[in-house]
Design a protein around this motif. Structure first.
Motif, PDB file in Angstrom:
ATOM      1  N   GLU A   4      -1.862   3.417  -8.909  1.00 28.34           N
ATOM      2  CA  GLU A   4      -2.181   2.261  -8.041  1.00 28.34           C
ATOM      3  C   GLU A   4      -2.640   1.082  -8.888  1.00 28.34           C
ATOM      4  N   LYS A   6      -0.907  -2.733  -9.401  1.00 26.50           N
ATOM      5  CA  LYS A   6      -1.594  -4.020  -9.252  1.00 26.50           C
ATOM      6  C   LYS A   6      -1.508  -4.841 -10.528  1.00 26.50           C
ATOM      7  N   ARG A  45       1.931  -6.430 -10.959  1.00 26.60           N
ATOM      8  CA  ARG A  45       2.147  -7.614 -10.120  1.00 26.60           C
ATOM      9  C   ARG A  45       1.347  -8.808 -10.632  1.00 26.60           C
ATOM     10  N   THR A  92       7.956  -8.797  -7.733  1.00 30.22           N
ATOM     11  CA  THR A  92       6.934  -7.933  -7.109  1.00 30.22           C
ATOM     12  C   THR A  92       7.455  -6.517  -6.862  1.00 30.22           C
ATOM     13  N   GLU A  93       8.749  -6.293  -7.130  1.00 28.38           N
ATOM     14  CA  GLU A  93       9.320  -4.990  -6.769  1.00 28.38           C
ATOM     15  C   GLU A  93       9.162  -3.970  -7.903  1.00 28.38           C
ATOM     16  N   GLY A 134       0.708   3.183  -2.552  1.00 30.38           N
ATOM     17  CA  GLY A 134       1.558   2.575  -3.579  1.00 30.38           C
ATOM     18  C   GLY A 134       2.273   3.636  -4.393  1.00 30.38           C
ATOM     19  N   ALA A 177       4.900   5.383  -2.532  1.00 28.94           N
ATOM     20  CA  ALA A 177       6.136   4.601  -2.404  1.00 28.94           C
ATOM     21  C   ALA A 177       7.039   4.809  -3.623  1.00 28.94           C
ATOM     22  N   MET A 216       4.339   1.126   0.540  1.00 25.81           N
ATOM     23  CA  MET A 216       4.550  -0.161  -0.151  1.00 25.81           C
ATOM     24  C   MET A 216       6.054  -0.484  -0.212  1.00 25.81           C
TER      25      MET A 216
END
Ligand SMILES: Cc1ncc(COP(=O)(O)O)c(C=O)c1O
Length: 463
Positions: A169, A173, A176, A191-192, A206, A209, A224
């Motif tokens: 996680e 972050k 990004r 952002t992907e 996250g 995902a 996410m």
């Protein structure tokens, strides 16, 4: 089949229980060692070793514990029917005093086995000094650990978390944030994320995902958004997808654990590195399971000579206490500011001191080469003893992360091994036996595990 018939007649691990006192364990320590351990733990090993509360709760036998637990715990785990009470080295004992060779190591966590003396000393001494302070204050063990991790890796900086999923996680972050920070004029920074088939990165929204198994994700959607799954090892597909420029980062396990012990090729990781550099995406290695000596290399990626921008760690780092970490280059760390992320518990003095003991031991001269040697020996043993069986497709892995792929579900074999005193794990689509023993395991113990696995193969014919 009666599983007890699979027990070897001359087990090197005979049960050491007193029939009069079934909960009394007699661990065969030398008198000196017994005193050290007793004084460290304030334990009298002559005492019954059931959990202290079990008698008060009216719990004693495994059956009692399992029945009671079924009434009070949320049913998230399909547990094996074993209630473990104590452990030493690579062996664990259940509340009835049955002995097991631990080839699971708490899912690749207990790298030093159970009750390692240096680890125990570090933990007991630190617990007497200071356990937790939060990240409001500085503490020395956190710095000691961070300094060691930086000194022995590609990384310049470390962020601590409490688990593997939390480390991922945090890496999501940071990736990004990095994209926003390094492209301040771009109104639509990347952002992907890109992830791969058979991947496992955790169970929070996250990390989930990024985890490939649909049945883990689908009951909780929407997770996410913005994750593309590509075939693990498919260089062309990865190159095309990364080229697109929308990916903030690519998450990849150099060796997939949960997914079934699949190793990346050097060409695959190299091509990810080049494609990420060309597109401005970050390359993140998830070494939560395969890192920290398990492959015979300190970091699995060292086997490939390909280096990431971030690496996530967890499982074995603190020898059984909860910890996670994100290691990163200065370039990535520069994008992260005060308040961007944090944790109350992460990096506590107690956990970090335990991790320092683990890291120091793994980095001792000869430790990693012994892991390589034992891993090779284990694979040879398994091939030699199991390859004649029509259900065995492949024995694979690196160091002491080894998988035996079957053409049928592995559960009956895993159950038979457990009934014969050897704990092993499942992986893949349920058709892979996963062996991730403590890294300190002896060759004799590996021989015992291989004998039991091979001896239990007959259950596959009767299922
Ligand atoms: C590669 C990998 N990443 C992440 C995780 C999640 O770690 P945790 O269970 O500590 O959250 C695991 C757990 O098995 C893992 O194998």
């Amino acid at each position: 089949m009666n599983p007890s018939s699979l027990r070897p007649t001359h087990s090197p691990f005979p049960l050491k229980t007193n029939p009069q006192k079934p909960f009394l364990l007699r661990l065969n320590f030398s008198p000196r060692r017994r005193t050290t351990i007793n004084s460290c733990l304030n334990l009298d090993l002559e005492q019954p070793t059931t959990a202290p509360n079990s008698e008060k709760l009216g719990l004693g036998s495994s059956k009692d514990v399992m029945e009671m637990e079924a009434k009070v715990l949320v049913g998230t785990y399909a547990r094996s029917p074993v209630v473990l009470a104590t452990g030493k080295g690579c062996k664990v004992w259940d509340v009835e005093g049955r002995e097991y060779l631990d080839m699971a190591a708490g899912i690749a966590v207990n790298a030093l086995g159970h009750g390692d003396e240096e680890w125990l000393r570090a933990v007991t001494e630190q617990a007497g000094l200071l356990t937790h302070v939060s990240n409001v204050y500085y503490s020395i063990p956190q710095l000691e650990l961070a300094k060691r991790l930086v000194d022995c890796s590609f990384a310049d900086r470390v962020f601590f978390s409490n688990t593997g999923t939390e480390a991922n996680e945090a890496a999501i972050k940071f990736a990004r944030k990095f994209q926003r920070f390094s492209n301040p004029d771009n109104k639509q920074p990347a952002t992907e994320f890109i992830s791969f088939t058979n991947s496992f990165h955790g169970r929070t929204m996250g990390a989930l995902a990024l985890t490939s198994k649909v049945q883990y994700r689908s009951p909780f959607e929407p997770v996410m958004p913005g994750v593309t799954f590509l075939e693990y090892g498919n260089i062309e597909a990865a190159r095309k997808a990364i080229q697109h420029g929308k990916a903030a980062a690519v998450f990849v396990e150099p060796i997939q654990g949960e997914g079934g012990i699949h190793s990346a090729t050097k060409e695959f990781l190299q091509s990810l590195r080049v494609a990420c550099d060309d597109a401005g995406a970050l390359l993140i290695f998830d070494e939560v399971q395969c890192g920290l000596g398990r492959t015979g290399y300190l970091w699995a990626h060292e086997a490939y000579g390909v280096y990431p921008d971030m690496m996530t760690l967890a499982k074995p780092l603190a020898g059984g206490l909860p910890i996670g970490a994100v290691l990163m280059t200065e370039r990535v760390a520069a994008a992260v500011n005060y308040g961007d992320h944090g944790s109350t518990f992460a990096g506590s003095p107690l956990v970090c001191k335990a991790a320092v003991a683990v890291l120091d031991k793994i980095r001792k001269p000869g430790f990693l080469s012994s892991v390589s040697k034992k891993g090779q020996y284990l694979k040879e043993l398994l091939v030699q003893k199991m390859q004649g069986n029509a259900h065995v497709n492949e024995v694979r892995g690196l160091g002491l992360i080894v998988g035996v792929e079957l053409d049928v579900p592995a559960a009956p074999l895993i159950n038979a091994c457990r009934n014969s005193g050897v704990l092993v794990l499942v992986a893949g689509k349920g058709n892979v036996v996963r062996l991730v023993p403590p890294l300190i395991i002896s060759e004799q113990e590996l021989e015992h595990a291989a004998n039991i696995l091979a001896g239990c193969l007959t259950v596959l014919d009767s299922n």
